[in-house]
Design a protein around this motif. Structure first.
Motif, PDB file in Angstrom:
ATOM      1  N   PHE A  88       0.830  -1.203   0.000  1.00  0.00           N
ATOM      2  CA  PHE A  88       0.000   0.000   0.000  1.00  0.00           C
ATOM      3  C   PHE A  88       0.867   1.256   0.000  1.00  0.00           C
ATOM      4  N   LEU A  89       1.880   1.262   0.863  1.00  0.00           N
ATOM      5  CA  LEU A  89       2.765   2.432   0.954  1.00  0.00           C
ATOM      6  C   LEU A  89       3.550   2.641  -0.342  1.00  0.00           C
ATOM      7  N   TRP A  90       4.100   1.558  -0.896  1.00  0.00           N
ATOM      8  CA  TRP A  90       4.859   1.671  -2.141  1.00  0.00           C
ATOM      9  C   TRP A  90       3.968   2.137  -3.292  1.00  0.00           C
ATOM     10  N   PHE A  91       2.803   1.538  -3.417  1.00  0.00           N
ATOM     11  CA  PHE A  91       1.882   1.894  -4.493  1.00  0.00           C
ATOM     12  C   PHE A  91       1.452   3.357  -4.362  1.00  0.00           C
ATOM     13  N   THR A  92       1.059   3.754  -3.166  1.00  0.00           N
ATOM     14  CA  THR A  92       0.611   5.125  -2.939  1.00  0.00           C
ATOM     15  C   THR A  92       1.739   6.116  -3.232  1.00  0.00           C
ATOM     16  N   GLY A  93       2.936   5.818  -2.769  1.00  0.00           N
ATOM     17  CA  GLY A  93       4.072   6.703  -3.036  1.00  0.00           C
ATOM     18  C   GLY A  93       4.375   6.816  -4.518  1.00  0.00           C
ATOM     19  N   ALA A  94       4.350   5.690  -5.222  1.00  0.00           N
ATOM     20  CA  ALA A  94       4.608   5.709  -6.667  1.00  0.00           C
ATOM     21  C   ALA A  94       3.542   6.511  -7.397  1.00  0.00           C
ATOM     22  N   VAL A  95       2.286   6.346  -7.008  1.00  0.00           N
ATOM     23  CA  VAL A  95       1.190   7.079  -7.651  1.00  0.00           C
ATOM     24  C   VAL A  95       1.335   8.584  -7.411  1.00  0.00           C
ATOM     25  N   VAL A  96       1.624   8.966  -6.179  1.00  0.00           N
ATOM     26  CA  VAL A  96       1.753  10.390  -5.860  1.00  0.00           C
ATOM     27  C   VAL A  96       2.910  11.019  -6.634  1.00  0.00           C
ATOM     28  N   LEU A  97       4.067  10.377  -6.624  1.00  0.00           N
ATOM     29  CA  LEU A  97       5.221  10.932  -7.350  1.00  0.00           C
ATOM     30  C   LEU A  97       4.978  10.971  -8.859  1.00  0.00           C
ATOM     31  N   ASN A  98       4.408   9.909  -9.394  1.00  0.00           N
ATOM     32  CA  ASN A  98       4.145   9.849 -10.828  1.00  0.00           C
ATOM     33  C   ASN A  98       3.123  10.899 -11.245  1.00  0.00           C
ATOM     34  N   THR A  99       2.048  11.020 -10.484  1.00  0.00           N
ATOM     35  CA  THR A  99       1.000  11.985 -10.825  1.00  0.00           C
ATOM     36  C   THR A  99       1.512  13.409 -10.682  1.00  0.00           C
ATOM     37  N   ALA A 100       2.304  13.666  -9.657  1.00  0.00           N
ATOM     38  CA  ALA A 100       2.871  15.007  -9.481  1.00  0.00           C
ATOM     39  C   ALA A 100       3.799  15.355 -10.642  1.00  0.00           C
ATOM     40  N   SER A 101       4.646  14.418 -11.057  1.00  0.00           N
ATOM     41  CA  SER A 101       5.548  14.663 -12.188  1.00  0.00           C
ATOM     42  C   SER A 101       4.766  14.880 -13.476  1.00  0.00           C
TER      43      SER A 101
END
Length: 122
Positions: free
Chosen positions: A101-114
């Motif tokens: 959950f933490l890895w997925f959420t972090g990847a989504v946040v960073l990817n969406t922000a970029s």
């Protein structure tokens, strides 16, 4: 005259777009997995395993996809993405995968922000 995009920035953008697509597919898979694990009978679980990702895909295609049927403001697109990715992240929590959950959420946040940064600058 416009400034051409540096090759390194273009490469980062393409990799980020590829990652976005993989995260979207993963979200659909997580929703299907969650649906199949519900204890509502075999037919109910199968129906939920189809309906949850299908609903997310329809919502995404109508409002958040690059060639979405309806053009909505960027902030609203981010809201749609938050609903779909949030549901997938919650599916991971319900399934008992806290670290994932933490890895997925972090990847989504960073990817969406970029992606948002590059899309709003071009």
């Amino acid at each position: 005259m416009t400034n051409p995009t540096p090759p390194a920035a273009r490469a980062f953008f393409l990799v980020n777009e590829g990652l976005a697509f993989l995260l979207e597919l993963l979200a659909l898979g997580l929703l299907a997995w969650w649906g199949m694990t519900r204890d509502i009978g075999w037919a109910g679980s199968l129906a939920l395993a189809v309906a949850a990702p299908l609903g997310a895909a329809v919502l995404w295609g109508m409002f958040a996809a690059p060639k979405a049927r309806f053009r909505i403001p960027h902030a609203a697109q981010l809201g749609v993405k938050a609903v779909v990715f949030g549901a997938a992240a919650l599916a991971l929590l319900v399934l008992g995968h806290r670290l994932s959950f933490l890895w997925f959420t972090g990847a989504v946040v960073l990817n969406t922000a970029s992606a948002s940064y590059y899309r709003t600058r071009s």
